[in-house]
Scaffold this active site. Structure first.
Site, PDB file in Angstrom:
ATOM      1  CG  HIS A   1      -6.583  26.332  53.326  1.00  0.00           C
ATOM      2  ND1 HIS A   1      -6.025  26.286  52.062  1.00  0.00           N
ATOM      3  CD2 HIS A   1      -5.554  26.565  54.175  1.00  0.00           C
ATOM      4  CE1 HIS A   1      -4.731  26.509  52.155  1.00  0.00           C
ATOM      5  NE2 HIS A   1      -4.415  26.658  53.422  1.00  0.00           N
TER       6      HIS A   1
ATOM      7  CG  HIS B   1      -4.439  22.303  52.246  1.00  0.00           C
ATOM      8  ND1 HIS B   1      -5.080  22.833  53.339  1.00  0.00           N
ATOM      9  CD2 HIS B   1      -3.137  22.641  52.383  1.00  0.00           C
ATOM     10  CE1 HIS B   1      -4.200  23.453  54.118  1.00  0.00           C
ATOM     11  NE2 HIS B   1      -3.010  23.351  53.553  1.00  0.00           N
TER      12      HIS B   1
ATOM     13  CB  CYS C   1      10.212  30.769  59.643  1.00  0.00           C
ATOM     14  SG  CYS C   1       8.442  30.963  59.322  1.00  0.00           S
TER      15      CYS C   1
ATOM     16  CB  CYS D   1       9.077  28.138  56.432  1.00  0.00           C
ATOM     17  SG  CYS D   1       8.565  29.642  55.617  1.00  0.00           S
TER      18      CYS D   1
ATOM     19  CB  CYS E   1       9.169  34.367  57.736  1.00  0.00           C
ATOM     20  SG  CYS E   1       8.732  33.357  56.326  1.00  0.00           S
TER      21      CYS E   1
ATOM     22  CG  HIS F   1       4.806  31.959  57.595  1.00  0.00           C
ATOM     23  ND1 HIS F   1       5.759  31.269  56.880  1.00  0.00           N
ATOM     24  CD2 HIS F   1       3.645  31.274  57.422  1.00  0.00           C
ATOM     25  CE1 HIS F   1       5.195  30.209  56.306  1.00  0.00           C
ATOM     26  NE2 HIS F   1       3.920  30.192  56.617  1.00  0.00           N
TER      27      HIS F   1
ATOM     28  CE  LYS G   1       0.765  33.417  52.557  1.00  0.00           C
ATOM     29  NZ  LYS G   1       1.262  33.036  53.804  1.00  0.00           N
TER      30      LYS G   1
ATOM     31  CE  LYS H   1      -6.071  29.031  62.751  1.00  0.00           C
ATOM     32  NZ  LYS H   1      -5.330  28.349  63.794  1.00  0.00           N
TER      33      LYS H   1
HETATM   34  N1  MSP Z   1       3.782  19.661  54.852  1.00  0.00           N
HETATM   35  C1  MSP Z   1       4.355  20.422  53.806  1.00  0.00           C
HETATM   36  C2  MSP Z   1       4.526  19.573  52.548  1.00  0.00           C
HETATM   37  C3  MSP Z   1       5.346  18.346  52.708  1.00  0.00           C
HETATM   38  S1  MSP Z   1       5.388  17.420  51.243  1.00  0.00           S
HETATM   39  C4  MSP Z   1       6.610  16.314  51.473  1.00  0.00           C
HETATM   40  C5  MSP Z   1       3.462  21.610  53.479  1.00  0.00           C
HETATM   41  N2  MSP Z   1       2.186  21.511  53.861  1.00  0.00           N
HETATM   42  S2  MSP Z   1       1.071  22.640  53.639  1.00  0.00           S
HETATM   43  O1  MSP Z   1      -0.072  22.181  54.387  1.00  0.00           O
HETATM   44  O2  MSP Z   1       1.570  23.926  53.947  1.00  0.00           O
HETATM   45  O3  MSP Z   1       0.684  22.570  52.127  1.00  0.00           O
HETATM   46  C6  MSP Z   1       1.330  23.334  51.134  1.00  0.00           C
HETATM   47  C7  MSP Z   1       0.672  23.003  49.809  1.00  0.00           C
HETATM   48  O4  MSP Z   1      -0.755  23.276  49.871  1.00  0.00           O
HETATM   49  C8  MSP Z   1       1.138  23.847  48.628  1.00  0.00           C
HETATM   50  O5  MSP Z   1       2.346  23.408  48.077  1.00  0.00           O
HETATM   51  C9  MSP Z   1      -0.048  23.640  47.688  1.00  0.00           C
HETATM   52  O6  MSP Z   1      -0.020  22.345  47.164  1.00  0.00           O
HETATM   53  C10 MSP Z   1      -1.228  23.757  48.633  1.00  0.00           C
HETATM   54  N3  MSP Z   1      -1.639  25.145  48.803  1.00  0.00           N
HETATM   55  C11 MSP Z   1      -1.825  25.770  50.005  1.00  0.00           C
HETATM   56  N4  MSP Z   1      -2.270  27.033  49.788  1.00  0.00           N
HETATM   57  C12 MSP Z   1      -2.370  27.272  48.468  1.00  0.00           C
HETATM   58  C13 MSP Z   1      -2.722  28.409  47.702  1.00  0.00           C
HETATM   59  N5  MSP Z   1      -3.126  29.530  48.244  1.00  0.00           N
HETATM   60  N6  MSP Z   1      -2.595  28.303  46.344  1.00  0.00           N
HETATM   61  C14 MSP Z   1      -2.170  27.157  45.735  1.00  0.00           C
HETATM   62  N7  MSP Z   1      -1.841  26.073  46.454  1.00  0.00           N
HETATM   63  C15 MSP Z   1      -1.960  26.074  47.812  1.00  0.00           C
HETATM   64  O7  MSP Z   1       3.941  22.551  52.874  1.00  0.00           O
END
Ligand code: MSP
Length: 469
Positions: A18, A21, A128, A131, A145, A148, A294, A297
């Site tokens: 999304h 990312h 959780c 997380c 959490c 979540h 936030k 889904k």
């Molecule tokens: N798999 C773990 C990371 C492991 S790294 C060794 C993870 N994955 S995640 O798919 O949840 O991605 C989290 C990351 O996605 C956040 O740290 C950020 O880089 C990005 N973001 C996801 N949603 C976001 C927002 N709403 N705003 C800003 N960044 C966002 O955690």
């Protein structure tokens, strides 16, 4: 600094990508592209990828009725396809199900075990799955959490292997205070500092209940905790990809603040335990919401980057994401704001300026342009990008665009005789060439298009850069 190794988090493949990312990945892409210009392409290593093990991913595969490997292959491919569409220039895409990565994980775990930094004990706690961690009491609100609230917490009791994090934490603290690695921005540094000072417990680094993971080398009943497996990707990539060993350690590791704890403490603890060089900068930017909420889904407000790219073009999307909120801070995104900004800055701003100047310069001899010294401007721009981030750097470019736009209105060059017109055009075109060059890391295709207009002997009629909405 002769090389630049930059990383994004590796994203969970429980669902498709999304714009959260996409945000981190586009920012990383900007820095990678910028450093390639400064240091040379072979001096930059830009890593991204997918985090494919653990309970959350296994659960998603089960819900989809697929074998985990089949499922992660599919979702991981979606990430790669989205990054390709968004023009992300990563040098390697790592997947934690890659057998070579798994071998590195096992090797590191064995080393920690041999150093007597891992022990077995019983553990009971609230887990959780969102997380992928056991929660501390402060992370629980109303029995859920805080991050979540829709996920039921699981009370789990297991025999786990533990990492002696408590013993390692003072060393991490010392390294942090001595700036052996930096956590940025300042608020994040203070956050991690105070959390470490508040006291750190040992963490469990293995699971018996999660089969979808890397087996612990000395006890195959256990799999490696997904976060430890994932963090090690930053190292394993340098071992897997030919010629990248010398890129260790990372120069800039980007993420949002949600995963600062893992990157600001646990990661360094593992590296310190192994006497490995530490990353230079851990930068945890803010978290953004969509229309104040936030992304989730259940709210149905998850935004697909591909849809946005179809609406605004890839460079339009990159620009809108990068300028949506101050780099480092939390922020909010709204489609209404995107529309307004797109029209103002891109269609009526940059796009219109390029076509106005190109039209006036139809007969201009581009070979008569002398090379302009832009050293001061380049330096100011580079500093802004490296210190204040992409949004502020783009403001420097847009300040030039606005100045040019105003100058066009006040100079009224269309009223000038040919010689006088050519004189003013020299100034405008040189500035636009600077704009194109500086814009390249942020909006690579747009930069190319502008360079094409003013890069030859004669001006080439520009294709429309941004269609008005
Ligand atoms: N798999 C773990 C990371 C492991 S790294 C060794 C993870 N994955 S995640 O798919 O949840 O991605 C989290 C990351 O996605 C956040 O740290 C950020 O880089 C990005 N973001 C996801 N949603 C976001 C927002 N709403 N705003 C800003 N960044 C966002 O955690």
């Amino acid at each position: 600094m002769g090389k630049f190794y930059i990383t994004t988090p590796i994203y969970y493949v429980n669902d498709k990508p999304h714009i959260g990312h996409a945000y981190t990945t586009v920012v990383a892409d900007v820095y990678a592209r910028y450093q390639r210009e400064i240091l040379g392409a072979d001096k930059v290593f830009f890593l991204t990828g997918t985090d494919e093990h653990g309970a959350k991913v296994a659960q998603a595969a089960e819900e989809a009725g697929k074998e985990p490997q089949v499922f992660v292959d599919e979702v991981s491919a979606k990430y790669e396809a989205v990054w390709e569409k968004l023009n992300i220039s990563h040098d390697y895409f790592i997947r934690t199900t890659n057998p070579k990565h798994k071998a590195v994980v096992q090797d590191i775990l064995q080393k920690l075990y041999d150093k007597d930094l891992i022990y077995k004990a019983n553990y009971k706690g609230l887990y959780c799955v969102g997380c992928e961690k056991y929660l501390t009491p402060t992370e629980i609100e109303d029995g859920h959490c805080a991050l979540h609230p829709n996920i039921e917490l699981k009370e789990q009791e297991e025999e786990n292997y533990f990492l002696k994090l408590k013993e390692l934490a003072p060393k991490v603290l010392k390294a942090l205070e001595a700036k052996k690695y930096q956590v940025l921005p300042k608020e994040r540094y203070e956050e991690i500092l105070s959390r470490i000072k508040a006291g750190v417990e040992d963490i469990s680094i293995s699971r018996t209940g999660v089969k979808w993971g890397v087996p612990i080398p000395w006890d195959k009943e256990h799999t490696v905790y997904v976060w430890v497996d994932a963090l090690l990707n930053y190292y394993s990539a340098t071992q897997i990809v030919d010629g990248k060993k010398d890129f260790w350690a990372p120069d800039l590791q980007l993420m949002a603040k949600d995963i600062l704890w893992f990157h600001g403490l646990i990661w360094e603890a593992i590296l310190i335990a192994l006497d490995m060089e530490l990353p230079r900068i851990i930068f945890a930017h803010g978290f953004f919401t969509i229309d104040g909420k936030k992304m989730s889904k259940s709210l149905g407000n998850i935004i697909d980057p591909i849809e946005l790219a179809d609406t605004y073009g890839v460079d339009g999307l990159r620009y809108l994401l990068l300028t949506a909120f101050a780099f480092g801070n939390d922020g909010d995104i709204s489609m209404e704001k995107f529309d307004v900004k797109y029209n103002a800055d891109l269609a009526n701003g940059l796009g219109n300026l390029v076509s106005r100047v190109a039209k006036l310069a139809e007969n201009f001899d581009l070979e008569s342009l002398q090379k302009v010294d832009t050293k001061d401007l380049d330096e100011k721009f580079g500093k802004t990008l490296l210190i204040d981030g992409p949004k502020d750097a783009l403001s420097v470019i847009w300040a030039e665009i606005k100045t040019l736009d105003k100058a066009l209105d006040t100079d009224e060059p269309w009223k000038l005789e040919e010689d006088a017109l050519n004189d003013v055009l020299k100034g405008y075109i040189s500035k636009l060439k600077w704009v194109a060059k500086s814009l390249a890391p942020f909006m690579p295709e747009t930069a190319k298009k502008i360079e094409k207009v003013f890069g030859g002997k004669q001006v080439v009629k520009p294709e429309s850069l941004f269609r008005r909405r």
